[in-house]
Motif scaffolding. Structure first.
Motif, PDB file in Angstrom:
ATOM      1  N   GLY A  28     -11.134   0.212  49.339  1.00 38.11           N
ATOM      2  CA  GLY A  28     -11.346   1.307  50.275  1.00 38.11           C
ATOM      3  C   GLY A  28     -12.536   2.192  49.958  1.00 38.11           C
ATOM      4  N   LEU A  68     -15.360  -3.472  60.539  1.00 41.46           N
ATOM      5  CA  LEU A  68     -15.441  -4.082  59.225  1.00 41.46           C
ATOM      6  C   LEU A  68     -14.101  -3.872  58.534  1.00 41.46           C
ATOM      7  CD1 LEU A  68     -18.928  -2.617  58.547  1.00 41.46           C
ATOM      8  CD2 LEU A  68     -18.441  -5.002  59.004  1.00 41.46           C
ATOM      9  N   GLU A 113     -23.634  -8.614  51.015  1.00 44.86           N
ATOM     10  CA  GLU A 113     -23.034  -8.929  52.314  1.00 44.86           C
ATOM     11  C   GLU A 113     -22.149 -10.164  52.241  1.00 44.86           C
ATOM     12  OE1 GLU A 113     -22.736  -7.810  55.349  1.00 44.86           O
ATOM     13  OE2 GLU A 113     -23.733  -5.942  54.806  1.00 44.86           O
ATOM     14  N   ALA A 137     -22.532  -0.101  46.152  1.00 41.41           N
ATOM     15  CA  ALA A 137     -22.720  -0.690  47.477  1.00 41.41           C
ATOM     16  C   ALA A 137     -23.297   0.275  48.509  1.00 41.41           C
ATOM     17  CB  ALA A 137     -21.407  -1.286  47.967  1.00 41.41           C
ATOM     18  N   PRO A 138     -22.859   1.555  48.532  1.00 40.07           N
ATOM     19  CA  PRO A 138     -23.389   2.401  49.607  1.00 40.07           C
ATOM     20  C   PRO A 138     -24.850   2.794  49.410  1.00 40.07           C
ATOM     21  CG  PRO A 138     -21.465   3.401  48.567  1.00 40.07           C
ATOM     22  CD  PRO A 138     -21.883   2.251  47.724  1.00 40.07           C
ATOM     23  N   ASN A 187     -18.468  -1.707  44.350  1.00 36.63           N
ATOM     24  CA  ASN A 187     -18.308  -0.646  45.335  1.00 36.63           C
ATOM     25  C   ASN A 187     -19.012   0.636  44.923  1.00 36.63           C
ATOM     26  OD1 ASN A 187     -16.839  -2.277  46.930  1.00 36.63           O
ATOM     27  ND2 ASN A 187     -14.863  -1.298  46.576  1.00 36.63           N
ATOM     28  N   TRP A 189     -18.376 -10.618  50.873  1.00 38.63           N
ATOM     29  CA  TRP A 189     -17.207 -10.212  51.659  1.00 38.63           C
ATOM     30  C   TRP A 189     -16.946 -11.161  52.814  1.00 38.63           C
ATOM     31  CZ3 TRP A 189     -14.721  -6.633  49.059  1.00 38.63           C
ATOM     32  CH2 TRP A 189     -15.463  -5.882  48.152  1.00 38.63           C
ATOM     33  N   ALA A 230     -10.975  -3.045  56.220  1.00 38.15           N
ATOM     34  CA  ALA A 230     -10.818  -1.793  55.481  1.00 38.15           C
ATOM     35  C   ALA A 230     -11.020  -1.972  53.988  1.00 38.15           C
ATOM     36  CB  ALA A 230      -9.436  -1.208  55.761  1.00 38.15           C
ATOM     37  N   GLU A 231     -10.760  -3.185  53.465  1.00 38.83           N
ATOM     38  CA  GLU A 231     -10.865  -3.323  52.010  1.00 38.83           C
ATOM     39  C   GLU A 231     -12.313  -3.441  51.543  1.00 38.83           C
ATOM     40  OE1 GLU A 231     -10.235  -7.569  53.443  1.00 38.83           O
ATOM     41  OE2 GLU A 231      -9.542  -5.562  53.945  1.00 38.83           O
ATOM     42  N   GLU A 232     -13.212  -3.634  52.518  1.00 39.74           N
ATOM     43  CA  GLU A 232     -14.608  -3.723  52.120  1.00 39.74           C
ATOM     44  C   GLU A 232     -15.160  -2.335  51.839  1.00 39.74           C
ATOM     45  OE1 GLU A 232     -16.988  -6.017  54.757  1.00 39.74           O
ATOM     46  OE2 GLU A 232     -15.384  -7.461  55.078  1.00 39.74           O
ATOM     47  N   PRO A 233     -16.170  -2.289  50.993  1.00 39.74           N
ATOM     48  CA  PRO A 233     -16.716  -0.973  50.656  1.00 39.74           C
ATOM     49  C   PRO A 233     -17.602  -0.459  51.780  1.00 39.74           C
ATOM     50  CG  PRO A 233     -18.003  -2.665  49.617  1.00 39.74           C
ATOM     51  CD  PRO A 233     -16.883  -3.367  50.332  1.00 39.74           C
ATOM     52  N   ILE A 234     -17.973   0.780  51.638  1.00 39.98           N
ATOM     53  CA  ILE A 234     -18.964   1.358  52.531  1.00 39.98           C
ATOM     54  C   ILE A 234     -20.287   0.768  52.110  1.00 39.98           C
ATOM     55  CG2 ILE A 234     -19.940   3.535  53.279  1.00 39.98           C
ATOM     56  CD1 ILE A 234     -17.450   4.716  51.657  1.00 39.98           C
ATOM     57  N   ARG A 235     -20.989   0.098  52.994  1.00 42.69           N
ATOM     58  CA  ARG A 235     -22.141  -0.631  52.476  1.00 42.69           C
ATOM     59  C   ARG A 235     -23.159  -0.946  53.547  1.00 42.69           C
ATOM     60  NH1 ARG A 235     -19.551  -3.907  55.066  1.00 42.69           N
ATOM     61  NH2 ARG A 235     -20.221  -6.030  55.356  1.00 42.69           N
ATOM     62  N   ALA A 236     -24.159  -1.755  53.211  1.00 42.66           N
ATOM     63  CA  ALA A 236     -25.192  -2.242  54.099  1.00 42.66           C
ATOM     64  C   ALA A 236     -25.867  -1.124  54.876  1.00 42.66           C
ATOM     65  CB  ALA A 236     -24.659  -3.265  55.083  1.00 42.66           C
TER      66      ALA A 236
END
Lengths: 470, 334
Positions: B331, A443, B102, B51-52, B48, B105, A445-451
């Protein structure tokens, strides 16, 4: 559609939301296992191409899993909104099974999906492999409990009825492992594997048609074709066993699938025809004498019961079941054909150099979804008019809601699902259209930690690796 | 000693709903405030920050719904058909915002669409949840073992008010969460938004609380009857205390205190609801014990819940601990 009554609309709505939902699990159950296999191969062989493949399919998995989650939330409320009487009566039996589905899926998915998506660089290959395995186990557990619920509704066992008319469990073991459950579970899991195999095979074929030297495309195509060659015949055998089980417990469903109105000794196998329910016969039929009895009873002169043995109001709609069953079986045999063709091409050492096979595999890409839907339509329409077979009718199960409310929400579901899941499918197809390449990125790198969100493992690892960042 | 399984399960379901409200509350709140946060980088940063955790938060809703079906099937059957419209609206709205996490992005050109889908879905889901709550509080017509009213019964001035109140309340949770989890421009914006949302939330809590006893004399008796007023009296006093701490924290530019104070407001309101409802599952129509499935169903699922719920909780707590600290636009966490 303005003439439809509330019951019909409720059935259409439930059929629509559950069909939209089943598409995603049918794919993610198989894909989760495929990712686990790729991960194991990467660990064993150390070849980077398996990591590339893992990263390639992981992105597709994330998008389809997200859609599976949101369409699944809808399902957990549709039982109450559309089938409140059923929920009240059957809740004490099926509710705890669904509760276990939620709990086990919750734990395994929330716990490990994130680690799997987030990448092996952060947690190390071993822990990452365990996480992938756990996600595969989580999807399996979801399927296990949900199919147990469905099977109990088809072949209820281990129950009693209390003073207010609710079903209650007298023997949980008999409830969970009810007579049709093992057959349905195997049949559905194999269907999920085949569905995934044909999607993977189509993507591999697409990229082989563009560049037959693409190493990753070769591997995915080859793996998918092995699955087709091995699993398609297993599935046909499993389907046959499932059919025999249905004949024992739901003979009216089998009569509708086969198109038998009259009870026969030495019944023919009807290949095609136009069911004419009003007249109680199949028009323009093409049939093979005696084969029907042989398949169903393993005896050329066995007696096969026809629909006329049941009163008209207890017969399932013949037309839908007759056709959906033929679509499912037809696709199954096409899959078998592709598997055999691939074995022949492999034997001649031309597996990656067989454009017509690749084109056929590409066309067959979505066939698994069609077969899964056709199969579910067969079993769900075929058990009508019952929700709990032989005990509670669909008409008795419905919520006391006006047709207008159900019609309006049905339209809303159709519009929203087509718009949003259409967009999601477009993004998935776009991901598939990119050729897998060496050093396939995870995935971005600029995307967040997610899903799947909660993924402390990788973040801990990242923090430990970069203490200055704190 | 025999366990009162229905009561244990009522507590567990109530806990799942509360966990859902406070956890998904702040991430829905971030979605509600999304249109008021300008600039792509700031929006990335806000998104963000949740999001986690959002889908873990949302799974409590599945647990609440699935749990209700499993252990209180009668209440599930009545409530879902009575509140058909707001629940369907909520589910569709949650689809809109869920996929946005989802899809946003996966496209540059269409990103603004998913921004709107996120904001619109969050606002609508919160409003529908508030309406659902209001409709439940004002009471549901029950005939025999089924819902006995029409499909517009849920719509009233009171339920619309609770709908608006929950949107603003979630907005407050979202703003105070952002104060805690971000810095710089986004945090300044969040302070400004919280200074609007805090007094509005307190005012709406007051109006809803004063209106509720007039809906039904049983509520009035529960809250104003002697001597139980001595038992329930501390709840409104604690609400005032939490409101004071919230406003003070915002004025003094504290970072964590406003979020904790907002959470306490939600917990206290939930306790207040519990006081109003008990011992009913569907207010004044179906009690906890009447709604419960037979004990062997409750016991069967309780075994699994007793093992898995603590594991889920420990895991969730650990995850929030790991994700402590400020979030950046790019990040994820640093």
């Amino acid at each position: 559609m303005f003439d439809l009554d509330a019951l019909t609309l409720a059935r259409i709505q439930f059929a629509f939301t559950v069909s939209a939902h089943i598409i995603f699990p049918a794919f993610t159950i198989g894909l989760a296992s495929y990712l686990a296999v790729l991960n194991a191969l990467a660990l064993r062989t150390g070849r980077p191409v398996f990591i590339d493949l893992f990263n390639y399919w992981k992105k597709i998995f994330a998008v389809s899993f997200g859609m599976g989650v949101v369409s699944g939330i809808v399902m957990s409320y549709q039982f109450g909104t559309n089938w409140s009487v059923f929920s009240d009566k059957a809740g004490p039996v099926i509710g705890p099974l669904m509760g276990y589905e939620v709990l086990s899926a919750f734990f395994l998915e929330a716990g490990f999906l994130g680690v799997m998506l987030f990448g092996r660089e952060r947690v190390g290959p071993k822990l990452h492999f365990v996480a992938t395995l756990m996600v595969a186990l989580g999807t399996f557990m979801s399927a296990f409990w949900i199919l147990s619920v469905n099977s109990w509704m088809q072949t209820p066992a281990g129950y009693g009825i209390n003073e207010v008319g609710q079903f209650i469990a007298t023997d949980w073991w008999a409830v969970v492992f009810n007579p049709s459950f093992p057959y349905r579970l195997v049949h559905m899991l194999l269907a999920a594997y085949l569905t995934t195999a044909f999607v993977v095979g189509a993507v591999g074929a697409l990229h082989l048609l563009r560049d037959r030297g693409n190493q990753a495309a070769r591997i995915m195509f080859s793996m998918a074709m092995w699955m087709a060659a091995i699993v398609a015949p297993m599935q046909i055998a499993a389907g046959d066993f499932h059919g025999l089980n249905t004949l024992e417990y739901q003979p009216a469903k089998v009569a509708a699938m086969e198109g038998h109105f009259e009870t026969h000794a030495g019944a023919p196998l009807i290949l095609f025809g136009i069911p004419n329910a009003a007249e109680g016969r199949i028009d323009y039929k093409v049939q093979i004498p005696l084969l029907g009895s042989f398949i169903l009873t393993h005896d050329w002169n066995g007696v096969v019961r026809g629909l006329n043995e049941w009163p008209a109001e207890e017969r399932p709609p013949v037309g839908i079941v007759f056709w959906s069953f033929r679509i499912m079986v037809g696709i199954g045999f096409l899959m078998l054909g592709i598997g055999a063709w691939s074995l022949w091409a492999r034997y001649r050492r031309r597996l990656y150099d067989a454009p017509w096979l690749h084109r056929a595999a590409l066309v067959m890409g979505p066939s698994g979804f069609a077969a899964v839907l056709a199969g579910w339509i067969t079993t769900e329409v075929g058990r009508q008019p019952w929700t709990v077979y032989g005990l509670l009718t669909t008409a008795q199960s419905a919520s006391p809601i006006d047709a207008a409310a159900i019609g309006a929400s049905l339209i809303a579901f159709v519009i929203v699902y087509f718009a949003l899941f259409g967009a999601g499918t477009f993004y998935i197809l776009r991901l598939m259209n990119h050729a897998p390449r060496p050093a396939e990125p995870g995935l971005p790198a600029e995307e967040p930690i997610r899903a799947g969100g909660i993924m402390p493992g990788p973040v801990m690892a990242a923090k430990n690796a970069l203490p200055a960042a704190e | 000693m025999t366990l009162d399984l229905p009561l244990i399960w009522a507590g567990l379901i109530a806990f799942a709903v509360l966990a859902y409200v406070v956890l998904d509350g702040f991430d829905l709140g971030v979605g509600i405030l999304f249109p008021l946060i300008r600039g792509e980088a700031d929006r990335d940063e806000a998104m963000n920050s949740v999001a986690p955790v959002w889908d873990g938060n949302e799974t409590w809703l599945v647990l609440g719904g699935g749990g209700l079906l499993a252990v209180f099937p009668l209440a599930y059957a009545i409530i879902m058909s009575a509140l058909y419209v707001p629940i369907i609206v909520m589910l569709l709205a949650l689809v809109f915002r869920g996929v946005a996490f989802e899809f946003r992005w996966r496209t540059k050109r269409g990103q603004f669409l998913w921004d709107w889908s996120f904001a619109f879905g969050s606002i609508l889901a919160a409003f529908a949840q508030g309406v659902t709550l209001g409709a439940l509080v004002q009471g549901i017509a029950v005939e025999g073992r089924a819902y006995g009213g029409g499909w517009w019964d849920w719509l009233s001035a009171f339920s619309l008010l609770t709908g608006v109140a929950l949107v603003i309340g979630y907005g407050l949770l979202g703003a105070t969460w952002l104060i805690w989890k971000t810095e710089g421009q986004v945090q300044r914006r969040a302070y400004a938004l919280a200074l609007w949302a805090a007094p509005a939330t307190l005012l709406l809590i007051g109006v809803v609380s004063l209106w509720t006893p007039f809906l039904n004399s049983l509520y009035a008796a529960r809250w104003f009857g002697w001597p139980q007023v001595l038992l329930v009296g501390p709840v409104p006093l604690a609400v005032l205390g939490a409101g004071f701490l919230l406003l003070k924290g915002l004025r003094k530019r504290q970072e964590l205190a406003p979020f904790l104070a907002s959470l306490s407001l939600f917990v206290l309101c939930f306790i207040g609801l519990g006081i109003s409802f008990f011992p009913y599952m569907v207010p004044h129509a179906v009690t906890i014990h009447a709604a419960a499935a037979p004990d062997n169903s409750l016991a069967f699922l309780l075994v699994g819940a007793a093992v898995l719920v603590p594991m889920i909780l420990a895991y969730t707590a650990y995850a929030y601990w790991v994700f402590r600290g400020k979030v950046k636009a790019v990040g994820g966490y640093h």
